[in-house]
Design an enzyme around this catalytic site. Structure first.
Site, short mmCIF file in Angstrom:
data_model
loop_
_atom_site.label_atom_id
_atom_site.label_comp_id
_atom_site.label_asym_id
_atom_site.label_seq_id
_atom_site.Cartn_x
_atom_site.Cartn_y
_atom_site.Cartn_z
N LYS A 176 95.77 61.52 68.04
CA LYS A 176 96.95 61.68 68.78
C LYS A 176 96.63 60.97 70.27
CE LYS A 176 101.35 62.07 69.77
NZ LYS A 176 101.50 62.71 71.11
N GLU A 183 99.70 53.85 73.54
CA GLU A 183 101.14 53.76 74.21
C GLU A 183 101.14 53.51 75.53
OE1 GLU A 183 103.69 57.75 74.85
OE2 GLU A 183 103.49 57.33 72.88
#
Length: 305
Positions: A176, A183
């Site tokens: 993550k 991102e």
């Protein structure tokens, strides 16, 4: 043969933290027929008054999902759970903890025979309807035990396209962390493109329409692009948002890991440094990043005075 739906119907879970994501996750789990007992420090949304009450309300062996801010709050919750849960119970940290914290929490709970998993969760405020991308770390036995919960939370479609058992404890949050680093870079690229288009108003007469036209058929189409279009349609010049952008930590951790392992990440590094720049002076590009964070995660923005 027991179906996946039947497995969900027989599941029970404790959920600690009923904020923006936690409350939506509770609703999605309930939709799948899973019995959810929620605890939050806000009594208006909590099902029980204390974590001890949460433990008492769950049938052993228990599964408790922790969805609270990383750091001291997560440490406090894990420590308290270690005192109220029993051997054979399972704790899943679904927050944005650093992967190194998972090693500490797993060892702490193991002292009383409590199992531990970490789950990287992506989906923001849209996860209630769209589902959450899940990256989990832990033993195969723990994954199998919690799979009806993961299946209820993940998006519809093939499991492998919305869920992955990355490896042992810590691997879910590590994945993550890298996801969020990527991102950051994607958001920055869209934002810089926005600023260049917006600057050349003598040539570009429809900035919003340009981005919207990229949503089908182009190689830069993505959900982030769709969210940028949504933000532009709501506020084409981002007049109501300051170009000030926070970072939640994962971008920094990604860069630190890259340095430690001699992996070049110039794009991700540039994106986090750009956020630091945003805190010094206003920028059209950073307004776009701020708007994107608000769209996909419900993160607060600074309104223009």
């Amino acid at each position: 043969m027991t179906t996946q739906n039947e497995k969900s119907q027989n599941m029970q879970i404790g959920l600690v933290g009923l904020g923006k994501m936690g409350n939506n996750m509770r609703s999605r789990l309930k939709r799948a027929g899973i019995d959810v007992v929620g605890y939050d420090t806000n009594p208006a949304v909590s099902d029980v008054a204390t974590l001890a009450d949460l433990s008492a309300a769950l049938q052993a062996p228990r599964i408790v999902w922790v969805m609270v801010p990383a750091g001291k709050i997560t440490d406090s919750v894990v420590t308290e759970l270690a005192g109220v849960l029993e051997k054979g119970d399972l704790v899943i940290d679904g927050g944005n903890s650093r992967f190194t914290e998972d090693f500490k929490h797993a060892a702490q709970l193991a002292e009383t025979g409590i199992d531990y998993m970490d789950a990287g969760v992506s989906g923001g405020v849209w996860g209630l309807d769209n589902g959450y991308g899940l990256m989990v770390g832990g033993t195969a036995a723990s994954v199998e035990r919690a799979m009806p919960i993961f299946d209820a939370l993940r998006p519809e479609g093939p499991r492998a396209e919305g869920f992955v058992h990355v490896g042992e404890v810590g691997s879910g949050h590590y994945a993550k962390m890298v996801h969020n680093g990527i991102e950051y870079a994607l958001m920055q690229a869209y934002a810089e493109g926005y600023e260049l288009l917006d600057t050349r108003s003598d040539i570009i007469k429809d900035v919003t329409g340009t981005f919207k036209a990229w949503q089908r058929g182009t190689v830069v189409r993505s959900w982030l692009l769709e969210l940028l279009v949504r933000a532009l349609e709501e506020d084409p010049e981002f007049d109501n948002i300051e170009g000030y952008v926070e970072d939640s930590g994962e971008g920094r951790w990604t860069i630190e890991e890259a340095i430690a392992n001699a992996v070049p990440v110039p794009t991700i590094s540039a994106s986090i440094f750009a956020r630091f720049v945003s805190r010094q002076e206003d920028s059209p590009a950073m307004k776009a990043v701020a708007a994107l964070r608000q769209q996909f995660g419900g993160h607060s923005v600074k309104a223009v005075d």
